[in-house]
Design a protein around this motif. Structure first.
Motif, PDB file in Angstrom:
ATOM      1  N   UNK A 164      25.577 -18.515 -27.124  1.00  0.00           N
ATOM      2  CA  UNK A 164      25.816 -17.484 -28.824  1.00  0.00           C
ATOM      3  C   UNK A 164      27.026 -16.515 -28.562  1.00  0.00           C
ATOM      4  N   UNK A 165      27.741 -15.910 -27.377  1.00  0.00           N
ATOM      5  CA  UNK A 165      28.240 -15.561 -27.208  1.00  0.00           C
ATOM      6  C   UNK A 165      29.821 -16.082 -27.229  1.00  0.00           C
ATOM      7  N   UNK A 215      29.338  -9.160 -28.935  1.00  0.00           N
ATOM      8  CA  UNK A 215      28.364  -9.316 -30.445  1.00  0.00           C
ATOM      9  C   UNK A 215      26.926  -9.106 -30.330  1.00  0.00           C
ATOM     10  N   UNK A 216      26.778  -8.298 -31.375  1.00  0.00           N
ATOM     11  CA  UNK A 216      24.843  -8.328 -31.811  1.00  0.00           C
ATOM     12  C   UNK A 216      24.721 -10.071 -32.095  1.00  0.00           C
ATOM     13  N   UNK A 231      32.515 -15.666 -22.868  1.00  0.00           N
ATOM     14  CA  UNK A 231      31.750 -14.465 -21.949  1.00  0.00           C
ATOM     15  C   UNK A 231      32.549 -13.334 -21.244  1.00  0.00           C
ATOM     16  N   UNK A 232      32.577 -14.659 -20.573  1.00  0.00           N
ATOM     17  CA  UNK A 232      33.307 -14.225 -18.833  1.00  0.00           C
ATOM     18  C   UNK A 232      34.226 -12.999 -19.173  1.00  0.00           C
ATOM     19  N   UNK A 233      35.248 -13.976 -20.387  1.00  0.00           N
ATOM     20  CA  UNK A 233      36.841 -13.007 -20.754  1.00  0.00           C
ATOM     21  C   UNK A 233      36.094 -11.361 -21.122  1.00  0.00           C
ATOM     22  N   UNK A 250      31.543 -26.313 -19.515  1.00  0.00           N
ATOM     23  CA  UNK A 250      33.055 -26.441 -20.786  1.00  0.00           C
ATOM     24  C   UNK A 250      33.437 -25.354 -21.044  1.00  0.00           C
ATOM     25  N   UNK A 251      32.236 -24.237 -21.827  1.00  0.00           N
ATOM     26  CA  UNK A 251      32.956 -23.344 -22.684  1.00  0.00           C
ATOM     27  C   UNK A 251      33.465 -21.862 -21.814  1.00  0.00           C
TER      28      UNK A 251
END
Length: 313
Positions: A168-169, A118-119, A177-179, A146-147
């Protein structure tokens, strides 16, 4: 079907000797060098980036060095666009692109494509900055762990820019974000890649190299270079260029936040953390052809392997 044109990836952690190997290979193989470095794109940032000097660049020119002012931003998407254009032009000239550097995200983006992230969202960023001001970035890093433990494991607890982006993502999408990075666009790179990785057999020796090099940067005028940059450009501490390892610590010194001894200590520590992240990226690429960057005959081994491939293709 016509065979894919070749391209050489020469990857390694900071202080592994990538540039010297690439320059020597350019003397014996029909290659053109493309820099894969998020700091070398900036003009006038020479000492802290360990930029090849004028004589070296005259001997072996590098594409994508000195293309932006330090006030500008560069991205993996911009690099991929520029690199693909250059690789096509080099191949059309009957030569081989040799991409050399340590910005592993750029290598990954080039080879596997880009994910749909996402932007930036100003309201989410403002909330994160307010929380970080109260809690500190190490606490934000703990929240990220944790996330998105995979991303958090690659980041220093004080790497505010990347922690903020990863959080943010997650807050915008509900996914780590890794996914999302793993969900690439599937754009296959139309080249036969020869991925060479410079891996130290002894981490302590690499750390010694890092310490020696950072000391030399200070002695050669890193802080004076930063002062000159501030006189020439309207810089501030949150610019991507000023977040580069070395410049971030020099900025803190210039602002009186740390003393000279701490400049040396924190600069070396940050560079070691960078090398650790780079090695983590390299180990995640199972098809790399590994060479010990501490070997006395490193260049000969790589040259022999590439010459054998070049003669037999």
């Amino acid at each position: 079907m016509r065979p894919l044109p070749p391209a050489i990836f020469l990857m390694g952690p900071t202080a592994s000797g990538k540039t010297s190997v690439a320059v020597e290979l350019a003397q014996t193989l029909p290659v053109e060098l493309i820099s894969v470095d998020s700091a070398l794109v900036y003009r006038d940032m020479n000492i802290g980036t360990a930029k090849p000097d004028t004589a070296t660049l005259a001997r072996a020119p590098h594409h994508l060095i000195d293309i932006l002012a330090p006030t500008e931003a560069y991205s993996a998407a911009a690099f991929r666009h520029d690199a693909l254009r250059l690789m096509h032009d080099i191949s059309q000239r009957g030569r081989i692109p040799l991409l050399v550097g340590g910005t592993m995200l750029y290598f990954r983006a080039l080879r596997f494509g880009l994910s749909e992230l996402p932007q930036a969202d100003p309201s989410v960023r403002a909330t994160l900055e307010e929380q970080a001001a109260r809690l500190g970035w190490p606490a934000m890093h703990a929240e990220l762990a944790q996330a998105d433990p995979e991303t958090a494991a690659r980041l220093n607890p004080n790497d505010s820019q990347r922690i903020q982006r990863a959080l943010e993502i997650y807050r915008l999408t509900g996914q780590p974000m890794s996914v999302l990075i793993g969900q690439q666009d599937g754009a296959e790179l139309p080249y036969h890649i020869i991925p060479i990785a410079l891996i130290p057999s002894d981490r302590a020796q690499l750390h010694a190299r890092i310490a020696t090099r950072f000391k030399a940067m200070i002695e050669h005028g890193l802080v004076d270079e930063l002062r000159a940059l501030c006189e020439k450009y309207p810089l501030h501490a949150n610019l991507p260029s000023m977040r580069c390892v070395g410049y971030r610590q020099a900025w803190q010194f210039m602002e009186g936040e740390i003393n000279e001894a701490q400049l040396l200590e924190t600069g070396i520590a940050a560079t070691r953390q960078l090398a650790k992240r780079q090695l983590t990226w390299l180990r995640s690429m199972p098809d790399n052809i590994g060479f010990d960057c501490l070997s006395d005959n490193l260049l000969e081994c790589i040259s022999a392997a590439l010459q054998s491939w070049h003669n037999g293709k």
